[in-house]
Design a protein around this motif. Structure first.
Motif, PDB file in Angstrom:
ATOM      1  N   GLU A 190       0.825  -1.215   0.000  1.00 24.54           N
ATOM      2  CA  GLU A 190       0.000   0.000   0.000  1.00 24.54           C
ATOM      3  C   GLU A 190       0.859   1.264   0.000  1.00 24.54           C
ATOM      4  O   GLU A 190       0.520   2.253  -0.663  1.00 24.54           O
ATOM      5  CB  GLU A 190      -0.955  -0.023   1.195  1.00 24.54           C
ATOM      6  CG  GLU A 190      -2.000  -1.140   1.077  1.00 24.54           C
ATOM      7  CD  GLU A 190      -3.040  -1.128   2.174  1.00 24.54           C
ATOM      8  OE1 GLU A 190      -4.197  -1.509   1.908  1.00 24.54           O
ATOM      9  OE2 GLU A 190      -2.686  -0.743   3.314  1.00 24.54           O
ATOM     10  N   GLN A 191       1.984   1.238   0.701  1.00 24.88           N
ATOM     11  CA  GLN A 191       2.894   2.388   0.691  1.00 24.88           C
ATOM     12  C   GLN A 191       3.529   2.548  -0.689  1.00 24.88           C
ATOM     13  O   GLN A 191       3.656   3.661  -1.207  1.00 24.88           O
ATOM     14  CB  GLN A 191       3.990   2.202   1.743  1.00 24.88           C
ATOM     15  CG  GLN A 191       3.538   2.427   3.167  1.00 24.88           C
ATOM     16  CD  GLN A 191       3.347   3.907   3.498  1.00 24.88           C
ATOM     17  OE1 GLN A 191       3.674   4.777   2.705  1.00 24.88           O
ATOM     18  NE2 GLN A 191       2.806   4.179   4.675  1.00 24.88           N
ATOM     19  N   GLY A 192       3.930   1.433  -1.282  1.00 23.80           N
ATOM     20  CA  GLY A 192       4.577   1.494  -2.593  1.00 23.80           C
ATOM     21  C   GLY A 192       3.665   2.002  -3.680  1.00 23.80           C
ATOM     22  O   GLY A 192       4.108   2.657  -4.622  1.00 23.80           O
ATOM     23  N   LEU A 193       2.375   1.715  -3.560  1.00 25.49           N
ATOM     24  CA  LEU A 193       1.410   2.123  -4.583  1.00 25.49           C
ATOM     25  C   LEU A 193       0.697   3.420  -4.228  1.00 25.49           C
ATOM     26  O   LEU A 193       0.083   4.055  -5.089  1.00 25.49           O
ATOM     27  CB  LEU A 193       0.368   1.018  -4.786  1.00 25.49           C
ATOM     28  CG  LEU A 193       0.888  -0.302  -5.356  1.00 25.49           C
ATOM     29  CD1 LEU A 193      -0.214  -1.352  -5.335  1.00 25.49           C
ATOM     30  CD2 LEU A 193       1.411  -0.112  -6.760  1.00 25.49           C
ATOM     31  N   GLY A 194       0.730   3.759  -2.957  1.00 21.73           N
ATOM     32  CA  GLY A 194      -0.005   4.946  -2.533  1.00 21.73           C
ATOM     33  C   GLY A 194      -1.508   4.755  -2.593  1.00 21.73           C
ATOM     34  O   GLY A 194      -2.266   5.720  -2.756  1.00 21.73           O
ATOM     35  N   GLN A 195      -1.951   3.512  -2.448  1.00 19.58           N
ATOM     36  CA  GLN A 195      -3.379   3.190  -2.556  1.00 19.58           C
ATOM     37  C   GLN A 195      -3.755   2.168  -1.506  1.00 19.58           C
ATOM     38  O   GLN A 195      -2.974   1.260  -1.195  1.00 19.58           O
ATOM     39  CB  GLN A 195      -3.712   2.606  -3.944  1.00 19.58           C
ATOM     40  CG  GLN A 195      -3.470   3.540  -5.112  1.00 19.58           C
ATOM     41  CD  GLN A 195      -4.559   4.585  -5.229  1.00 19.58           C
ATOM     42  OE1 GLN A 195      -5.684   4.385  -4.776  1.00 19.58           O
ATOM     43  NE2 GLN A 195      -4.220   5.713  -5.840  1.00 19.58           N
ATOM     44  N   MET A 196      -4.976   2.315  -0.975  1.00 19.20           N
ATOM     45  CA  MET A 196      -5.505   1.266  -0.102  1.00 19.20           C
ATOM     46  C   MET A 196      -5.918   0.083  -0.959  1.00 19.20           C
ATOM     47  O   MET A 196      -6.616   0.240  -1.963  1.00 19.20           O
ATOM     48  CB  MET A 196      -6.717   1.794   0.667  1.00 19.20           C
ATOM     49  CG  MET A 196      -6.404   2.936   1.628  1.00 19.20           C
ATOM     50  SD  MET A 196      -5.418   2.410   3.039  1.00 19.20           S
ATOM     51  CE  MET A 196      -6.609   1.418   3.926  1.00 19.20           C
ATOM     52  N   LEU A 197      -5.473  -1.089  -0.576  1.00 20.30           N
ATOM     53  CA  LEU A 197      -5.821  -2.301  -1.323  1.00 20.30           C
ATOM     54  C   LEU A 197      -6.972  -3.065  -0.677  1.00 20.30           C
ATOM     55  O   LEU A 197      -7.633  -3.862  -1.339  1.00 20.30           O
ATOM     56  CB  LEU A 197      -4.587  -3.207  -1.441  1.00 20.30           C
ATOM     57  CG  LEU A 197      -3.378  -2.563  -2.126  1.00 20.30           C
ATOM     58  CD1 LEU A 197      -2.223  -3.551  -2.188  1.00 20.30           C
ATOM     59  CD2 LEU A 197      -3.739  -2.059  -3.516  1.00 20.30           C
ATOM     60  N   PHE A 198      -7.196  -2.819   0.615  1.00 17.41           N
ATOM     61  CA  PHE A 198      -8.299  -3.456   1.327  1.00 17.41           C
ATOM     62  C   PHE A 198      -8.963  -2.424   2.239  1.00 17.41           C
ATOM     63  O   PHE A 198      -8.292  -1.559   2.803  1.00 17.41           O
ATOM     64  CB  PHE A 198      -7.824  -4.640   2.178  1.00 17.41           C
ATOM     65  CG  PHE A 198      -7.421  -5.842   1.394  1.00 17.41           C
ATOM     66  CD1 PHE A 198      -8.347  -6.821   1.068  1.00 17.41           C
ATOM     67  CD2 PHE A 198      -6.116  -5.986   0.962  1.00 17.41           C
ATOM     68  CE1 PHE A 198      -7.972  -7.928   0.328  1.00 17.41           C
ATOM     69  CE2 PHE A 198      -5.733  -7.091   0.218  1.00 17.41           C
ATOM     70  CZ  PHE A 198      -6.662  -8.066  -0.101  1.00 17.41           C
ATOM     71  N   LEU A 199     -10.275  -2.522   2.368  1.00 21.17           N
ATOM     72  CA  LEU A 199     -11.022  -1.743   3.345  1.00 21.17           C
ATOM     73  C   LEU A 199     -11.332  -2.647   4.526  1.00 21.17           C
ATOM     74  O   LEU A 199     -11.733  -3.803   4.345  1.00 21.17           O
ATOM     75  CB  LEU A 199     -12.320  -1.216   2.733  1.00 21.17           C
ATOM     76  CG  LEU A 199     -12.157  -0.273   1.530  1.00 21.17           C
ATOM     77  CD1 LEU A 199     -13.520   0.104   0.963  1.00 21.17           C
ATOM     78  CD2 LEU A 199     -11.367   0.965   1.915  1.00 21.17           C
TER      79      LEU A 199
END
Length: 327
Positions: free
Chosen positions: A58-67
């Motif tokens: 998630e840090q590497g992509l800058g996106q949340m992958l799971f809620l």
């Protein structure tokens, strides 16, 4: 928590250069279990290790992958797209391992095929036989799951090709298709059925007989039910629901039954004396029997097998054409 969202370019570089099999397996386990502790059990690691790996992604992509909702985790659209890549990474690793194992055994590669019933009677056996004559060391693996599952495996890189019939509106996206031959349905009746010798049978009479019916929630079941409704008839009430072709044919040997089945399967069963074919129209609107594969997965064995499938399709149709000429 994501501290500083990276640029899209940095996120892309993270996937290309730093995403590992460890990341892929954690992503798959979290999706399949919906829970970090359960994912840790599946992977035989600690829960902090799972959480750390997910945080790296998630840090590497800058996106949340799971809620997170309570103890359950729900994958986001970005996570789902990455999940497809993760499954392909794992599938490619398994395939590479299989190929190495094949080479150790003296084999020279593997071809993983998914097929539905329409291909099983004559087309696929002929093509596989031709391939093994040419390349006896190639390992051929054939799976016959439900069509949706086969396409999912193909898109995930777990199959090299799928041989199936698809309604035009249901054609999967992102795949290349090559048509092989038409395979309309035929209506078959057990050869020993009391009605098998009658010249003309009404649909009303047929509806009162015992039938082999496709399994609920399958595509073919939906189409056969729709065919019956179009004729204004209630569905037969004396049914044996079954999705296994060999079991269906063996049951037709044992008891008087009717069944809707692919043309080649029906013709082959009639040749063996198991069934007789009835002239009733049972067109379900399925497309031609075709071979499907990923556009970016060319290989010598795949290309050669496609040609062998085309040759087998021509051979399968020749007896019919010769029969018409003789008549």
């Amino acid at each position: 928590m994501i501290d500083q969202p990276p640029t899209p370019e940095a996120a892309e570089q993270f996937i290309v250069r730093r995403m590992s099999l460890r990341h892929a397996r954690v992503l798959i386990a979290l999706h399949d279990t919906g829970n970090a502790s359960h994912a840790a059990e599946v992977l035989h690691v600690t829960q902090p290790a799972v959480s750390k790996t997910l945080a790296e992604l998630e840090q590497g992509l800058g996106q949340m992958l799971f809620l997170r909702k309570g103890r359950h985790m729900y994958i986001t659209p970005v996570g789902r797209r990455l999940l497809t890549l993760a499954r392909k990474i794992e599938a490619d690793l398994h395939r590479a391992a299989g190929e190495v194992a094949s080479m150790v055994r003296g084999a020279t590669g593997e071809l993983r095929i998914g097929a539905t019933n329409a291909a099983l009677a004559r087309l696929l056996p002929r093509a596989v036989s031709a391939l093994k004559r040419e390349s006896p060391q190639v390992t051929v693996s054939v799976r016959t799951h439900a069509l949706r599952s086969l396409f999912e495996d193909l898109l995930a890189g777990q199959l090299d090709l799928v041989i199936a019939r698809v309604m035009p509106q249901d054609e999967p996206l992102g795949l290349q298709r090559m048509a092989l031959l038409q395979q309309p349905e035929r209506l078959a009746i057990s050869a020993h059925h009391p009605l098998a010798g009658q010249a003309s049978l009404s649909w009303e009479t047929l509806s009162r007989q015992r039938w082999i019916w496709h399994m609920p929630a399958t595509r073919t079941r939906m189409l056969v039910d729709r065919l019956w409704q179009a004729k204004g008839l209630p569905l037969p009430s004396d049914l044996i629901e079954n999705g296994d072709l060999m079991l269906s044919l063996n049951m037709m040997r044992e008891m008087p039954l009717l069944a809707v089945m692919p043309h080649d399967v029906a013709v082959d069963a009639e040749r063996q004396g198991i069934v007789k074919l009835l002239p009733h129209d049972v067109d379900l609107g399925l497309g031609a029997l075709s071979v499907w594969h990923l556009p970016d997965a060319p290989s010598e064995s795949l290309d050669r097998f496609k040609l062998l499938l085309l040759e087998a399709a021509i051979e399968v149709q020749l007896p019919t054409a010769e029969g018409r000429s003789a008549a």
